[in-house]
Design a protein around this motif. Structure first.
Motif, mmCIF file in Angstrom:
data_model
loop_
_atom_site.group_PDB
_atom_site.id
_atom_site.type_symbol
_atom_site.label_atom_id
_atom_site.label_comp_id
_atom_site.label_asym_id
_atom_site.label_seq_id
_atom_site.Cartn_x
_atom_site.Cartn_y
_atom_site.Cartn_z
ATOM 1 N N LEU A 1 54.970 44.525 35.740
ATOM 2 C CA LEU A 1 54.076 43.375 34.993
ATOM 3 C C LEU A 1 53.446 43.594 34.612
ATOM 4 N N GLY A 2 53.261 42.823 33.021
ATOM 5 C CA GLY A 2 52.790 42.550 32.290
ATOM 6 C C GLY A 2 51.344 42.252 32.959
ATOM 7 N N TYR A 3 49.973 42.562 31.384
ATOM 8 C CA TYR A 3 48.840 42.620 32.630
ATOM 9 C C TYR A 3 48.563 41.170 32.954
ATOM 10 N N TRP A 4 48.523 40.407 32.107
ATOM 11 C CA TRP A 4 48.489 38.605 32.138
ATOM 12 C C TRP A 4 49.824 37.842 33.454
ATOM 13 N N GLN A 5 50.780 38.588 33.755
ATOM 14 C CA GLN A 5 51.207 38.141 35.006
ATOM 15 C C GLN A 5 51.146 38.634 35.739
ATOM 16 N N THR A 6 50.585 40.191 36.136
ATOM 17 C CA THR A 6 49.412 40.815 37.051
ATOM 18 C C THR A 6 48.843 39.905 37.748
ATOM 19 N N LEU A 7 47.867 39.518 36.920
ATOM 20 C CA LEU A 7 46.247 38.636 37.406
ATOM 21 C C LEU A 7 46.897 37.393 37.526
ATOM 22 N N ALA A 8 48.409 36.711 37.139
ATOM 23 C CA ALA A 8 48.210 35.025 37.489
ATOM 24 C C ALA A 8 48.652 35.602 39.046
ATOM 25 N N LEU A 9 49.450 36.671 39.675
ATOM 26 C CA LEU A 9 50.359 36.589 40.935
ATOM 27 C C LEU A 9 48.997 36.746 41.688
#
Length: 487
Positions: A139-147
């Motif tokens: 995943l991308g950086y922000w998607q990873t942080l969101a999850l």
């Protein structure tokens, strides 16, 4: 040996990209533990004669057992030995540190040392989940942080990060196992014999049934090679036998003598009670022969036993315990009567994710019903959030249905569901085990984002929805937690 330590250091070392989010996560976990330590500091910082009595009777946060406080204060294998065979030994260094601090200051720092353990395990749980989402799934950086934020906003993911029990330690080991297994799958390699043994010793040492999940991960990465006799014997059968042997040795060395002593005390008290009862009967009965006296004593004891049995059945701990599937040492822990659908809605994916405000952080063995429903003006939002999360979970499974890595994580989840929801082990407080399996939610949801990688609007929409759910859960659960500890 040098290579082994290099690998361990490499696992623990933070990558440049990880440092800022990990620092924020560590601060969050430190805040949670500060809330817990401050709430009980006055009671727990004073050295005591009986630490088990002090901590177990005083600490009331859901059904968490503060046995880590007990072990670090006055070392003894206080955990259930057959469920946590090495956990007391893992706490031995912290017990020694605490003894030194008690000698220097006259205060018990068990709560602070336990908080340190929990912060480290929570932080590395975040690290391993981050690496799973970012490096294994891609995943991308922000998607990873969101999850990752969504997962650590769940009610019974936050609570194990601050409560003095073993769950966050188990979570850390399980996420480490899944991450390492995912890296192996990504490179087309497999967990080797020594990695399997080390992961099993660590994971099963903390919680024996979770050790089986290490073998599941090894089976997925090794496939047919898992069943080669040399690996099966040396990496699976022998470590399992050694772990069980250690547990039996612990039980024989420490637990059995205490049980014998308790039985002797109970027998002595029973003899004294019978003798006292016999004297009372002798003083009141008209017919003084021994047969009549013994019959009267037996009748009174039976009447009082029945009265106690009926009184016990009215107590909450008995009402909240379902009927076992069968009799036996382990089958007595099963439950066939607690309703599964209500449990799934209100506890498994309810309390585990969004804490109930009614009976907040109550214990089913003390003051909480098994089923608590969301109420008040926000109840539709609570059930709506749960429904959306379940839809995202199901959609993620569908999107990743051909991914072997997802099914590795799902096999961990399936094992727990068979144990808790199938056989009913701990089903009356199943949410307490959330840290053992809820990580499958963000892992599954990650495949929705990856499936729509080329559709920018879809990816942004799913990420925004996940971020909103994370914010809701964080605010909701922190409100309940802070309100409980402040009361």
């Amino acid at each position: 040996m040098t290579n082994m330590w290099k690998r361990i250091i490499n696992i623990a070392q933070l990558r440049r990209e990880e440092r800022k989010p990990v620092a924020v996560a560590a601060l969050f976990f430190t805040l949670l533990n500060a809330i817990n330590v401050c709430a009980y500091w006055d009671a727990f910082s004073v050295p005591a004669e009986n630490y088990h009595k002090l901590f177990v009777r005083t600490y009331m946060v859901s059904g968490f057992d503060p046995l880590t406080y007990v072990v670090i204060s006055d070392w003894f294998p206080s955990y259930n030995i057959f469920r946590h065979p090495l956990l007391a030994f893992f706490m031995w260094p912290f017990y020694l540190i605490n003894q030194g601090l008690m000698w220097l200051t006259g205060m018990n720092f068990a709560a602070v040392l336990t908080a340190l353990i929990l912060v480290v395990c929570s932080t590395y749980s975040f690290v391993f989940l981050y690496r799973i989402l970012r490096n294994v799934i891609g995943l991308g950086y922000w998607q990873t942080l969101a999850l990752a934020a969504l997962y650590f906003s769940f009610g019974f993911i936050m609570l194990p990060c601050m409560a003095p029990d073993h769950f966050v330690m188990s979570q850390c080991c399980l996420l480490l196992t899944i991450w390492l297994g995912g890296e192996k799958l990504k490179r087309g390699s497999a967990l080797n014999m020594w990695q399997t043994i080390a992961l099993f010793a660590l994971t099963a040492g903390i919680s024996l049934n979770n050790g089986l999940k290490v073998f599941l991960a090894a089976m997925v990465t090794r496939r047919h090679r898992f069943f080669k006799w040399r690996y099966l014997l040396l990496a699976v059968v022998l470590p399992s036998a050694v772990m069980w042997g250690i547990a039996k040795w612990e039980y024989k060395t420490w637990q059995w003598p205490k049980e014998v002593a308790r039985s002797e005390v109970k027998a002595r008290k029973d003899r004294e009670y019978t003798a006292k009862l016999r004297r009372e009967v002798t003083d009141t009965i008209a017919r003084k022969d021994s047969t009549a006296i013994e019959k009267a004593v037996k009748r009174i004891k039976q009447q009082r036993a029945v009265a106690k049995y009926r009184a016990d059945h009215k107590k909450i701990w008995h009402r909240n315990t379902g009927k076992p599937i069968a009799k036996g040492e382990f089958m007595n822990w099963t439950d066939k009567t607690t309703p599964r659908l209500d449990t799934a809605v209100e506890n498994l994916f309810g309390e585990g994710i969004q804490l109930h405000r009614d009976h907040a952080l109550g214990d089913v063995l003390r003051n909480r019903p098994v089923m608590v429903r969301y109420s008040g003006a926000w109840k539709y939002a609570n059930y709506g959030v749960e429904a959306v999360l379940m839809l995202l979970f199901a959609a993620g499974i569908w999107c990743g249905r051909r991914e072997l890595f997802l099914w590795t994580a799902m096999s961990f989840f399936g094992m727990d569901m068979a144990l808790h929801m199938g056989l009913g082990f701990g089903i009356n407080e199943v949410y307490i085990m959330s840290a053992h399996y809820l990580f499958v939610l963000p892992i599954a949801m990650a495949y929705i984002i990856r499936k729509n990688e080329s559709e920018a609007w879809a990816k942004r929409g799913v990420t925004a929805l996940i971020s909103l759910l994370a914010l809701w859960c964080l605010v909701w659960n922190m409100t309940v937690i802070v309100g409980y500890f402040a009361s």
